[in-house]
Motif scaffolding. Structure first.
Motif, PDB file in Angstrom:
ATOM      1  N   ARG A   1       0.839  -1.209   0.000  1.00  0.00           N
ATOM      2  CA  ARG A   1       0.000   0.000   0.000  1.00  0.00           C
ATOM      3  C   ARG A   1       0.871   1.255   0.000  1.00  0.00           C
ATOM      4  O   ARG A   1       0.530   2.258  -0.635  1.00  0.00           O
ATOM      5  CB  ARG A   1      -0.934  -0.020   1.211  1.00  0.00           C
ATOM      6  N   ALA A   2       1.991   1.191   0.710  1.00  0.00           N
ATOM      7  CA  ALA A   2       2.904   2.329   0.713  1.00  0.00           C
ATOM      8  C   ALA A   2       3.473   2.583  -0.683  1.00  0.00           C
ATOM      9  O   ALA A   2       3.642   3.737  -1.098  1.00  0.00           O
ATOM     10  CB  ALA A   2       4.037   2.090   1.712  1.00  0.00           C
ATOM     11  N   ILE A   3       3.741   1.515  -1.428  1.00  0.00           N
ATOM     12  CA  ILE A   3       4.251   1.661  -2.798  1.00  0.00           C
ATOM     13  C   ILE A   3       3.205   2.339  -3.675  1.00  0.00           C
ATOM     14  O   ILE A   3       3.521   3.229  -4.473  1.00  0.00           O
ATOM     15  CB  ILE A   3       4.660   0.292  -3.368  1.00  0.00           C
ATOM     16  N   ASP A   4       1.933   1.926  -3.544  1.00  0.00           N
ATOM     17  CA  ASP A   4       0.869   2.564  -4.323  1.00  0.00           C
ATOM     18  C   ASP A   4       0.787   4.060  -4.006  1.00  0.00           C
ATOM     19  O   ASP A   4       0.615   4.893  -4.907  1.00  0.00           O
ATOM     20  CB  ASP A   4      -0.477   1.906  -4.025  1.00  0.00           C
ATOM     21  N   GLN A   5       0.906   4.406  -2.735  1.00  0.00           N
ATOM     22  CA  GLN A   5       0.823   5.817  -2.344  1.00  0.00           C
ATOM     23  C   GLN A   5       2.053   6.583  -2.822  1.00  0.00           C
ATOM     24  O   GLN A   5       1.948   7.748  -3.221  1.00  0.00           O
ATOM     25  CB  GLN A   5       0.660   5.904  -0.825  1.00  0.00           C
ATOM     26  N   TRP A   6       3.196   5.947  -2.797  1.00  0.00           N
ATOM     27  CA  TRP A   6       4.407   6.592  -3.326  1.00  0.00           C
ATOM     28  C   TRP A   6       4.279   6.821  -4.827  1.00  0.00           C
ATOM     29  O   TRP A   6       4.676   7.878  -5.339  1.00  0.00           O
ATOM     30  CB  TRP A   6       5.617   5.715  -2.993  1.00  0.00           C
ATOM     31  N   LYS A   7       3.719   5.859  -5.548  1.00  0.00           N
ATOM     32  CA  LYS A   7       3.496   6.026  -6.988  1.00  0.00           C
ATOM     33  C   LYS A   7       2.552   7.198  -7.254  1.00  0.00           C
ATOM     34  O   LYS A   7       2.739   7.961  -8.209  1.00  0.00           O
ATOM     35  CB  LYS A   7       2.906   4.747  -7.586  1.00  0.00           C
ATOM     36  N   LEU A   8       1.522   7.329  -6.417  1.00  0.00           N
ATOM     37  CA  LEU A   8       0.596   8.453  -6.561  1.00  0.00           C
ATOM     38  C   LEU A   8       1.334   9.770  -6.383  1.00  0.00           C
ATOM     39  O   LEU A   8       1.138  10.721  -7.147  1.00  0.00           O
ATOM     40  CB  LEU A   8      -0.532   8.330  -5.538  1.00  0.00           C
ATOM     41  N   TYR A   9       2.214   9.845  -5.396  1.00  0.00           N
ATOM     42  CA  TYR A   9       3.028  11.044  -5.178  1.00  0.00           C
ATOM     43  C   TYR A   9       3.926  11.312  -6.385  1.00  0.00           C
ATOM     44  O   TYR A   9       4.029  12.447  -6.857  1.00  0.00           O
ATOM     45  CB  TYR A   9       3.863  10.858  -3.913  1.00  0.00           C
ATOM     46  N   GLU A  10       4.551  10.266  -6.898  1.00  0.00           N
ATOM     47  CA  GLU A  10       5.470  10.433  -8.029  1.00  0.00           C
ATOM     48  C   GLU A  10       4.746  10.903  -9.291  1.00  0.00           C
ATOM     49  O   GLU A  10       5.368  11.510 -10.168  1.00  0.00           O
ATOM     50  CB  GLU A  10       6.177   9.105  -8.323  1.00  0.00           C
ATOM     51  N   SER A  11       3.450  10.646  -9.404  1.00  0.00           N
ATOM     52  CA  SER A  11       2.707  11.022 -10.603  1.00  0.00           C
ATOM     53  C   SER A  11       2.137  12.433 -10.531  1.00  0.00           C
ATOM     54  O   SER A  11       1.529  12.906 -11.487  1.00  0.00           O
ATOM     55  CB  SER A  11       1.568  10.028 -10.843  1.00  0.00           C
ATOM     56  N   MET A  12       2.323  13.118  -9.422  1.00  0.00           N
ATOM     57  CA  MET A  12       1.792  14.474  -9.268  1.00  0.00           C
ATOM     58  C   MET A  12       2.610  15.476 -10.073  1.00  0.00           C
ATOM     59  O   MET A  12       3.720  15.195 -10.536  1.00  0.00           O
ATOM     60  CB  MET A  12       1.802  14.872  -7.788  1.00  0.00           C
ATOM     61  N   SER A  13       2.044  16.655 -10.212  1.00  0.00           N
ATOM     62  CA  SER A  13       2.782  17.734 -10.859  1.00  0.00           C
ATOM     63  C   SER A  13       3.943  18.157  -9.978  1.00  0.00           C
ATOM     64  O   SER A  13       3.959  17.901  -8.767  1.00  0.00           O
ATOM     65  CB  SER A  13       1.855  18.929 -11.098  1.00  0.00           C
ATOM     66  N   ALA A  14       4.922  18.810 -10.578  1.00  0.00           N
ATOM     67  CA  ALA A  14       6.110  19.232  -9.824  1.00  0.00           C
ATOM     68  C   ALA A  14       5.730  20.157  -8.672  1.00  0.00           C
ATOM     69  O   ALA A  14       6.299  20.083  -7.579  1.00  0.00           O
ATOM     70  CB  ALA A  14       7.100  19.923 -10.770  1.00  0.00           C
ATOM     71  N   HIS A  15       4.758  21.028  -8.912  1.00  0.00           N
ATOM     72  CA  HIS A  15       4.339  21.963  -7.869  1.00  0.00           C
ATOM     73  C   HIS A  15       3.705  21.235  -6.693  1.00  0.00           C
ATOM     74  O   HIS A  15       4.011  21.510  -5.527  1.00  0.00           O
ATOM     75  CB  HIS A  15       3.350  22.984  -8.455  1.00  0.00           C
ATOM     76  N   SER A  16       2.821  20.256  -6.987  1.00  0.00           N
ATOM     77  CA  SER A  16       2.173  19.491  -5.916  1.00  0.00           C
ATOM     78  C   SER A  16       3.184  18.639  -5.161  1.00  0.00           C
ATOM     79  O   SER A  16       3.144  18.544  -3.929  1.00  0.00           O
ATOM     80  CB  SER A  16       1.076  18.606  -6.501  1.00  0.00           C
TER      81      SER A  16
END
Length: 452
Positions: free
Chosen positions: A198-213
């Protein structure tokens, strides 16, 4: 002795190979096979490896149990056979204990990890990758069971709580051990594996955000680490933002931030919300969810059929009311409006009761307002500076499988801000709020009110 056995050729070995040579060759060839894209090739390699180990063990057993060369060849009579002692029976050596082998590699890994921390190199992913790869190349992990146990030790190490360097080890392990690409590899490790997954899924979500976010999240993480006692020290905006982000990044935060600090921030955020609420605290406030209707109602086939039945019966009642319908005279001989309305209400109740007796019910329920609200809370979007005011609205067509997992998200209306559209789409693709039996396809809209 033939040196052209197919299983030896597959491993690139000759008849002189021992067990260690076979394990090394298998580890080398395994790196060349994509198990997911070429399952037949992997099965062929695995079979060659197992047959080679069996063949080598048999060869070793035969060599140890052979009659010594000094025994007289003429000892063919029963007397000579009785006089000559029989060769000792040598049992095949037991394989090495995979747990002990995994312990050897894990002990080496821990020693290298402590060295990285002491040298202040634990923030470099490349150093963690090198350390993990060195451990995986250790002779003890040529045993596949030992390698799996070693991976389980790494997963448990991460799941038990943050230690210096774990935020970087988490990323390196997810890549080197292939957890990020194939979740089945990490899910086999029980509760610890499920948490890391689950932590990997959440990290992937973070990595897919815009640079500003991403910058906003990264800045908050640093603030949390640098403020171990947030009560009366942390800014209100940081506390509210922390409260919002822990909803969607809880497991990832638990790996990369000290859990005692997380607990203190959680308590401080709850106290701040109890005192002043969350309205207007940070520029992340989102407008309420807008679905295809205000109540979250979605027309389905059974509902349309029911309405058609009501309309048909209503029209039939109007056509026959002149000669057969009941009349409700008043003292003046004209229709009584109150009595007429009572009759209409009674007819509607009878129609509803008739529908219930037919047991017309939807096989799939549309998403509830609570489920859509849960999705909305997971959307993380920070507008670029100077974006202006107004309301952003994006609409999507969502498709689920039978278990409620999102399998397709298609944008049907853009908000005119690609970053917001992508933030909503990412959240929909990763959300797990829809239970089995939810309507397979439905439209949904989300809105965000830009700060003035």
């Amino acid at each position: 002795m033939r040196d052209t056995f197919p299983f030896l050729l597959r491993l690139g070995l000759d008849a002189g190979a021992d067990a260690k040579d076979i394990r090394r060759a298998y580890a080398r060839e395994l790196k060349k096979v994509d198990q997911e894209a070429d399952p037949d090739g992997f099965q062929e390699l695995r079979q060659a490896y197992e047959v080679a180990l069996q063949w080598q063990a048999h060869q070793e057993f035969e060599g140890q149990a052979a009659v010594p060369a000094g025994v007289e060849e003429a000892a063919g009579t029963q007397q000579a056979a009785a006089a000559e002692p029989a060769p000792p029976i040598v049992a095949q050596p037991a394989p090495d204990d995979p747990y002990q082998l995994a312990d050897q590699a894990f002990t080496q890994f821990q020693s290298s990890a402590q060295e990285l921390v002491s040298k202040n190199e634990s923030r470099h992913q490349s150093r963690w990758r090198e350390t993990l790869q060195a451990s995986l190349s250790h002779d003890s992990l040529l045993n596949l069971t030992a390698r799996t146990i070693f991976e389980a030790r790494i997963a448990h190490l991460l799941a038990t709580g943050w230690k210096p360097g774990h935020e970087t080890l988490f990323v390196a392990a997810s890549e080197v051990l292939d957890w990020a690409r194939d979740s089945r590899r990490i899910q086999q490790f029980g509760e610890a594996g499920a948490m890391v997954d689950r932590a990997i899924d959440q990290w992937k979500l973070y990595e897919s955000m815009s640079a500003h976010s991403m910058g906003t999240v990264k800045q908050l993480i640093q603030t949390v680490r640098n403020t171990p006692n947030p009560e009366r020290l942390a800014a209100r905006d940081d506390l509210i933002l922390f409260h919002q982000l822990t909803d969607r990044f809880y497991h990832w935060f638990s790996i990369i931030i000290d859990r005692e600090i997380l607990q203190k921030w959680h308590q401080a955020a709850q106290a701040e919300i109890a005192r002043n609420g969350t309205t207007g605290a940070v520029p992340l406030g989102e407008a309420p969810v807008e679905s295809s209707s205000k109540s979250g109602w979605t027309w389905s086939g059974w509902q349309i059929t029911f309405m058609i039945i009501l309309l048909v019966k209503g029209c039939a009642a109007l056509l026959t009311s002149g000669s057969h319908g009941p009349s409700y005279p008043s003292a003046t001989g004209q229709a009584d409006p109150v009595a007429y309305q009572n009759a209409v209400n009674q007819a509607m109740r009878e129609e509803l009761q008739a529908a219930k007796t037919l047991q017309i019910a939807p096989e799939e329920a549309p998403p509830t307002e609570q489920q859509l609200e849960a999705v909305r809370r997971q959307v993380f979007y920070v507008p670029e500076p100077g974006k202006g005011s107004g309301v952003l609205k994006a609409s999507f067509a969502v498709e689920l499988d039978g278990m409620g997992k999102v399998i397709n998200v298609q944008r049907t209306q853009s908000s005119s801000d690609q970053a917001y559209d992508e933030a909503v789409a990412r959240t929909l693709k990763h959300t797990t709020v829809f239970p089995p039996g939810t309507q397979r396809k439905f439209p949904v809209s989300f809105s965000y009110r830009l700060p003035e």
